[in-house]
Design an enzyme around this catalytic site. Structure first.
Site, short mmCIF file in Angstrom:
data_model
loop_
_atom_site.label_atom_id
_atom_site.label_comp_id
_atom_site.label_asym_id
_atom_site.label_seq_id
_atom_site.Cartn_x
_atom_site.Cartn_y
_atom_site.Cartn_z
N ASP A 201 1.69 -43.51 26.36
CA ASP A 201 1.14 -42.35 27.06
C ASP A 201 -0.19 -42.84 27.60
O ASP A 201 -1.16 -42.99 26.85
CB ASP A 201 0.92 -41.18 26.09
CG ASP A 201 0.52 -39.92 26.85
OD1 ASP A 201 -0.42 -40.00 27.65
OD2 ASP A 201 1.14 -38.88 26.64
N HIS A 202 -0.23 -43.14 28.91
CA HIS A 202 -1.39 -43.88 29.40
C HIS A 202 -2.69 -43.07 29.29
O HIS A 202 -3.77 -43.65 29.29
CB HIS A 202 -1.16 -44.44 30.80
CG HIS A 202 -1.32 -43.45 31.91
ND1 HIS A 202 -0.35 -42.57 32.28
CD2 HIS A 202 -2.36 -43.22 32.75
CE1 HIS A 202 -0.77 -41.84 33.29
NE2 HIS A 202 -2.01 -42.21 33.60
N HIS A 264 0.85 -36.10 28.33
CA HIS A 264 -0.57 -36.43 28.46
C HIS A 264 -1.50 -35.35 27.92
O HIS A 264 -2.40 -35.63 27.13
CB HIS A 264 -0.94 -36.65 29.93
CG HIS A 264 -0.12 -37.70 30.61
ND1 HIS A 264 0.28 -38.86 29.99
CD2 HIS A 264 0.37 -37.78 31.88
CE1 HIS A 264 0.98 -39.60 30.84
NE2 HIS A 264 1.05 -38.96 32.00
#
Ligand code: BG6
Length: 514
Positions: A201-202, A264
């Site tokens: 999950d950047h 996110h």
């Protein structure tokens, strides 16, 4: 605990300072895709530029297109030059780096592709001294993830033998709904242990998101106020000015709730609201995040309408330029009911947060690109200055600015110079750029290093993914049943539909304009 970590994993400094990447091969499935060229290769090149990549290192791209190693290197050079942000391109370094780039053509659905990959990996292990360590990065179409894990498993590439590690990085989206996420977890577990699976999950890799933990748990003065007694409500905003940018096909199936909130923004929320862990160690931190996600109140079908709002942008003229509506975008069904905007009221059922609404919103084609978290404190219990000006009533506001202007601001009231006690809100600001004067690593750099080192702190675990799907699933179900969606219900370039303002107004709140 810290000593134990250091002993068992020499590449992982528990405090995350000295982070040496061990010899390894990174295999990218979907090497022809957008993510590889925009994010993965520029991040890996940047790590090489910083001399953080060891000599024993290789990258193997895999996709269906037939291509030689040379052609792949050339293609990647162009991508890196094009997408390398705020870093110079060093041709000599590239030559050296690109000698470690290889390509294997193969179809994820074909067993022969994995046999070919295994053979190539063996050769590369000898040539590049990668010591049998391998990171498999799944950046294909999500429907192929399970098949890729199976293919790797069948040829023995998921097995960790003779101290060689094997890890699987899985890009988002992780499942399309709660059931498919469960099915995918089970499918991956048939071949990989949970400890080998790195769900990316950047947002968790962004410096500013990591800094939320530093801010909360590295300072003594904020945490005592971080609860229902002092905080009135929280607003989390992730607005994008862009539309779907050629991703109409994908986005139409996803929508804002799935694309941004399920992953996110719920992870960001968990970072803001979780309890402190006893140590800064992967599972301790992830246990707290997971616990928080599990404490979110799950909406009943009858509660969805009052607590979740869907929006879709319609065409508009922005700055004299005609912008198409979502239904006019390429690859999008002209009757699409996909949400390009979603806003949700989240309540957390625990002692710290009971009764404190957390409003989360995300949308495409908003007036600007901004992601921030606004924490609104309670107003003073009795205002001495209430009659002077209405500004005196403005409560303290703490803003954690995730992007693009990274920093933290605290708004408080101050006496305006002159006679009388006229108060005005002023702001104390911390700005990353000017305070540290150094480049902020991209999220993918941080996360790739973490995966290669074997530090999953910033990766999502099975229970976290499942808990966050459980939160959005009733909303997805309820929206899927609605046939009367009044789409489009906001004009491109605006802050979303009126219903979203109404949702907050019902609790006496208003969205802040970031
Ligand atoms: C991705 C979404 O995960 O995040 C995109 O699929 C979105 O739709 C992107 O644009 C936003 O990421 P960032 O880092 O630019 O805020």
């Amino acid at each position: 605990m810290l000593e134990f970590m250091a002993e068992t994993n020499p590449f992982q400094d528990p405090l995350r300072f000295e982070r040496h990447v061990p010899p390894c091969a990174v295999v990218i499935f979907g090497a022809n895709g957008d993510l590889t060229k925009r994010k993965l290769l520029p991040a890996l090149y940047r790590l090489a530029y910083e001399r953080r990549i060891p000599p024993g290192f290789a990258i193997i791209g895999m996709s269906r297109t037939a291509m030689t190693d040379e052609a792949f290197r050339e293609k990647m050079r162009e991508s890196v030059q094009q997408f390398l942000e705020d870093s110079p391109f060093d041709a000599a370094l590239w030559d050296d780096f690109s000698r470690g780039l290889f390509y294997v053509a193969g179809d994820v659905n074909d067993d022969a592709a994995y046999t070919a990959l295994a053979a190539r990996l063996k050769e590369i292990e000898v040539e590049r001294h990668t010591e049998g360590n391998a990171l498999f990065y799944l950046s294909t179409q999500p429907s192929y993830y399970a098949r890729a894990a199976e293919g790797l498993g069948k040829v023995g590439l998921a097995k960790q033998v003779n101290n060689a590690w094997r890890r699987l990085v899985v890009e988002k989206p992780f499942g399309h709904d709660q059931d498919s996420a469960l099915v995918l977890n089970n499918a991956l577990h048939e071949h990989f242990e949970e400890s080998q699976i790195y769900r990316i999950d950047h947002y968790l890799g962004k410096e500013t998101v990591q800094n939320i933990l530093a801010f909360r748990f590295g300072n003594g003065i904020f945490e005592p106020l971080w609860n229902r007694r002092y905080i009135n409500h929280i607003q989390i905003t992730a607005a994008e000015s862009i539309g779907v940018e050629g991703r109409g096909g994908y986005y139409q199936e996803a929508g804002a709730l799935r694309d941004m909130i399920q992953n996110h923004l719920l992870q960001v929320m968990a970072t803001v609201a979780m309890e402190p862990s006893a140590v800064f160690e992967a599972n301790a931190v992830r246990d707290e995040r997971a616990k928080l996600l599990r404490s979110i109140k799950i909406l009943k079908p009858s509660e969805v309408a009052a607590n979740a709002v869907a929006g879709q942008y319609g065409k508009a003229s922005i700055g004299g330029k005609e912008v198409p509506g979502f239904r006019e975008e390429a690859g999008v069904d002209p009757n699409s009911n996909t949400d390009t905007y979603a806003a949700v009221t989240v309540m957390i059922d625990n002692w710290r947060w009971a009764g404190v609404p957390i409003y989360i919103r995300s949308g495409k084609r908003m007036p600007k690109r901004v992601t921030d978290i606004a924490i609104r404190f309670n107003a003073v219990p009795h205002s001495l200055f209430a009659t002077e000006t209405e500004d005196t009533a403005r409560p303290n506001l703490l803003i954690l600015r995730i992007q693009p202007e990274e920093g933290i601001s605290l708004r408080f009231s101050s006496k305006q110079p002159g006679g009388g006690m006229k108060l005005r809100p002023v702001s104390m600001d911390f700005n990353y750029g000017s305070s540290f004067g150094m480049r902020t690593p991209a999220a993918y750099e941080t996360l790739l290093v973490d995966a290669m080192i074997g530090d999953p702190t910033l990766y999502t675990r099975q229970d976290m993914v499942e808990a966050s799907w459980a939160v959005v699933q009733p909303i997805i179900n309820s929206w899927a049943e609605r046939k009367d969606l009044p789409f489009p219900n906001y004009a491109a370039g605006t802050w979303g539909p009126k219903e979203s303002d109404d949702m907050l107004a019902a609790r006496g709140h208003t969205w802040r304009i970031p």
